[in-house]
Scaffold this motif. Sequence first.
Motif, PDB file in Angstrom:
ATOM      1  N   LEU A  13       0.565  -1.280  -0.127  1.00  0.00           N
ATOM      2  CA  LEU A  13       0.069  -0.015   0.562  1.00  0.00           C
ATOM      3  C   LEU A  13       0.955   1.688  -0.023  1.00  0.00           C
ATOM      4  O   LEU A  13       1.677   1.461   0.937  1.00  0.00           O
ATOM      5  CB  LEU A  13      -0.690   0.487   1.431  1.00  0.00           C
ATOM      6  N   TYR A  14       0.521   2.354  -0.987  1.00  0.00           N
ATOM      7  CA  TYR A  14       0.819   3.261  -0.532  1.00  0.00           C
ATOM      8  C   TYR A  14       0.368   4.877  -1.433  1.00  0.00           C
ATOM      9  O   TYR A  14       0.134   4.573  -2.715  1.00  0.00           O
ATOM     10  CB  TYR A  14       2.472   3.710  -1.151  1.00  0.00           C
ATOM     11  N   ASN A  15      -0.819   4.991  -0.672  1.00  0.00           N
ATOM     12  CA  ASN A  15      -1.315   5.962  -1.165  1.00  0.00           C
ATOM     13  C   ASN A  15      -2.428   5.854  -1.531  1.00  0.00           C
ATOM     14  O   ASN A  15      -2.645   6.419  -3.068  1.00  0.00           O
ATOM     15  CB  ASN A  15      -0.483   7.540  -1.356  1.00  0.00           C
ATOM     16  N   GLU A  16      -3.535   4.482  -1.751  1.00  0.00           N
ATOM     17  CA  GLU A  16      -3.705   4.257  -2.118  1.00  0.00           C
ATOM     18  C   GLU A  16      -5.468   4.365  -1.968  1.00  0.00           C
ATOM     19  O   GLU A  16      -6.361   3.459  -2.029  1.00  0.00           O
ATOM     20  CB  GLU A  16      -4.189   2.947  -3.119  1.00  0.00           C
ATOM     21  N   ASP A  17      -5.599   5.544  -0.943  1.00  0.00           N
ATOM     22  CA  ASP A  17      -6.795   5.681  -0.160  1.00  0.00           C
ATOM     23  C   ASP A  17      -8.893   4.748  -0.539  1.00  0.00           C
ATOM     24  O   ASP A  17      -9.084   4.607  -0.106  1.00  0.00           O
ATOM     25  CB  ASP A  17      -7.573   6.469   1.090  1.00  0.00           C
ATOM     26  N   ASN A  44       1.265  -1.674   4.387  1.00  0.00           N
ATOM     27  CA  ASN A  44       1.851  -0.411   4.182  1.00  0.00           C
ATOM     28  C   ASN A  44       3.296   0.263   3.653  1.00  0.00           C
ATOM     29  O   ASN A  44       3.771   0.253   5.332  1.00  0.00           O
ATOM     30  CB  ASN A  44       0.951   0.348   5.347  1.00  0.00           C
ATOM     31  N   SER A  47       2.137   4.972   3.418  1.00  0.00           N
ATOM     32  CA  SER A  47       1.147   5.925   3.204  1.00  0.00           C
ATOM     33  C   SER A  47       1.599   7.272   4.147  1.00  0.00           C
ATOM     34  O   SER A  47       1.213   7.300   5.559  1.00  0.00           O
ATOM     35  CB  SER A  47       0.361   5.565   3.225  1.00  0.00           C
ATOM     36  N   THR A  48       1.104   8.769   3.221  1.00  0.00           N
ATOM     37  CA  THR A  48       0.652   9.806   4.129  1.00  0.00           C
ATOM     38  C   THR A  48      -0.316  10.181   3.439  1.00  0.00           C
ATOM     39  O   THR A  48      -0.946  11.386   4.238  1.00  0.00           O
ATOM     40  CB  THR A  48       1.897  10.701   3.444  1.00  0.00           C
ATOM     41  N   ASP A  49      -1.694   9.298   3.024  1.00  0.00           N
ATOM     42  CA  ASP A  49      -3.285   9.809   2.672  1.00  0.00           C
ATOM     43  C   ASP A  49      -4.009   8.657   4.392  1.00  0.00           C
ATOM     44  O   ASP A  49      -2.656   8.560   4.839  1.00  0.00           O
ATOM     45  CB  ASP A  49      -3.837   9.543   1.472  1.00  0.00           C
ATOM     46  N   SER A  51      -4.871   5.794   3.496  1.00  0.00           N
ATOM     47  CA  SER A  51      -4.635   4.254   3.185  1.00  0.00           C
ATOM     48  C   SER A  51      -4.729   3.199   4.354  1.00  0.00           C
ATOM     49  O   SER A  51      -5.516   2.149   4.469  1.00  0.00           O
ATOM     50  CB  SER A  51      -3.328   3.810   2.742  1.00  0.00           C
ATOM     51  N   ASN A  72       8.425   4.469   4.519  1.00  0.00           N
ATOM     52  CA  ASN A  72       7.933   4.769   2.653  1.00  0.00           C
ATOM     53  C   ASN A  72       9.786   3.652   2.558  1.00  0.00           C
ATOM     54  O   ASN A  72      11.121   4.036   2.271  1.00  0.00           O
ATOM     55  CB  ASN A  72       8.442   5.508   1.876  1.00  0.00           C
ATOM     56  N   SER A  96      -2.525  -2.066  -4.954  1.00  0.00           N
ATOM     57  CA  SER A  96      -3.580  -1.802  -4.415  1.00  0.00           C
ATOM     58  C   SER A  96      -4.270  -1.150  -5.239  1.00  0.00           C
ATOM     59  O   SER A  96      -5.402  -0.572  -4.639  1.00  0.00           O
ATOM     60  CB  SER A  96      -2.840  -0.539  -3.113  1.00  0.00           C
TER      61      SER A  96
END
Length: 104
Positions: A13-17, A44, A47-49, A51, A72, A96
Amino acid sequence: MNKHFDISVVVPLYNEDESIPELYSWITKVMNANNFSYEIIFVNDGSTDNSLKIVEVCTKDAKNVHIYNQSNQGVSVARNVGISKATGKYITFIDSDDIVDKHY
């Protein structure tokens, strides 16, 4: 002792909310339709969102979902973390933002 599954599904997962709820829904539908025992391993990757929060909400009652967090480090490192945690006979990777076809 850890339960061993037929399939381990590793999802970096990386910023795929925005895509997570649909992805989780498709994974569970496909696996349940085929009567596989499976685990889903979300990694994860810093992620900065939202997610992480969305994964936690979507999977709160699931006993076959594992969530790991790391700073990250990129998708390859996230996948390797998933591999190291997997207990399935087979391992598959789903990004994701993928959509899982019913014939997957």
